[in-house]
Design an enzyme around this catalytic site. Structure first.
Site, mmCIF file in Angstrom:
data_model
loop_
_atom_site.group_PDB
_atom_site.id
_atom_site.type_symbol
_atom_site.label_atom_id
_atom_site.label_comp_id
_atom_site.label_asym_id
_atom_site.label_seq_id
_atom_site.Cartn_x
_atom_site.Cartn_y
_atom_site.Cartn_z
ATOM 1 N N ILE A 1 28.787 -31.798 32.642
ATOM 2 C CA ILE A 1 27.752 -31.364 31.700
ATOM 3 C C ILE A 1 26.927 -32.606 31.382
ATOM 4 O O ILE A 1 27.491 -33.650 31.034
ATOM 5 C CB ILE A 1 28.391 -30.763 30.441
ATOM 6 N N LYS B 1 27.918 -39.202 31.736
ATOM 7 C CA LYS B 1 26.826 -40.187 31.735
ATOM 8 C C LYS B 1 27.306 -41.522 32.292
ATOM 9 O O LYS B 1 26.595 -42.172 33.078
ATOM 10 C CB LYS B 1 26.284 -40.388 30.320
ATOM 11 N N ASN C 1 25.162 -33.788 29.034
ATOM 12 C CA ASN C 1 25.201 -34.522 27.769
ATOM 13 C C ASN C 1 26.588 -35.085 27.429
ATOM 14 O O ASN C 1 26.771 -35.664 26.367
ATOM 15 C CB ASN C 1 24.679 -33.651 26.620
ATOM 16 N N CYS C 2 27.546 -34.953 28.326
ATOM 17 C CA CYS C 2 28.886 -35.507 28.137
ATOM 18 C C CYS C 2 28.837 -37.024 28.365
ATOM 19 O O CYS C 2 28.320 -37.499 29.384
ATOM 20 C CB CYS C 2 29.845 -34.857 29.133
ATOM 21 N N ASP C 3 29.360 -37.803 27.426
ATOM 22 C CA ASP C 3 29.324 -39.260 27.524
ATOM 23 C C ASP C 3 30.043 -39.781 28.762
ATOM 24 O O ASP C 3 29.582 -40.725 29.413
ATOM 25 C CB ASP C 3 29.924 -39.901 26.266
#
Length: 117
Positions: free
Chosen positions: A11, A18, A13-15
């Site tokens: 996903i 990223k 927006n998952c850190d």
């Protein structure tokens, strides 16, 4: 143009996703990103992951999605239940899932990524 040999599932927006994407880009590794939410779950090999690794490896038991399950669901968890739940709630899946040829990694550790590429 040929399809990159590495597929990164997650996903956006998952850190942790990223961090993995940043590492791949910094090391100029070509990959295709599959966002569970935007791209859907139809082409995600979730059943194969569960069959090969089992639900404890595939599901993120520290996620808010896991904590939202009731105790009965957690106690009765098996691969079939995990398949149904994660298909509907992909945030249950440990992220990212990185597939490179015959290798599959769950989560991100720099040392593991270094060995993968």
């Amino acid at each position: 143009m040929t399809e990159p040999s590495i597929v990164l599932y997650g996903i956006k927006n998952c850190d942790t996703v990223k961090k993995a994407r940043k590492w791949l880009e910094k090391n100029t590794v070509e990959y295709r990103f599959h966002d569970f939410r935007e791209d859907g779950m139809d082409s995600v090999p979730l059943k194969e992951w569960l069959d090969e690794f089992g639900w404890p490896q595939v599901l993120n038991r520290r996620s808010t999605s896991w904590r939202a399950l009731d105790d009965g669901q957690k106690e009765a968890m098996d691969n079939a239940t995990a398949l149904a739940l994660a298909g509907d709630t992909p945030t249950l899946i440990k992220r990212p899932v990185t597939v490179a040829g015959d290798s599959t990694l769950f989560g991100f550790r720099e040392a593991d990524f270094s060995e993968l590429v």
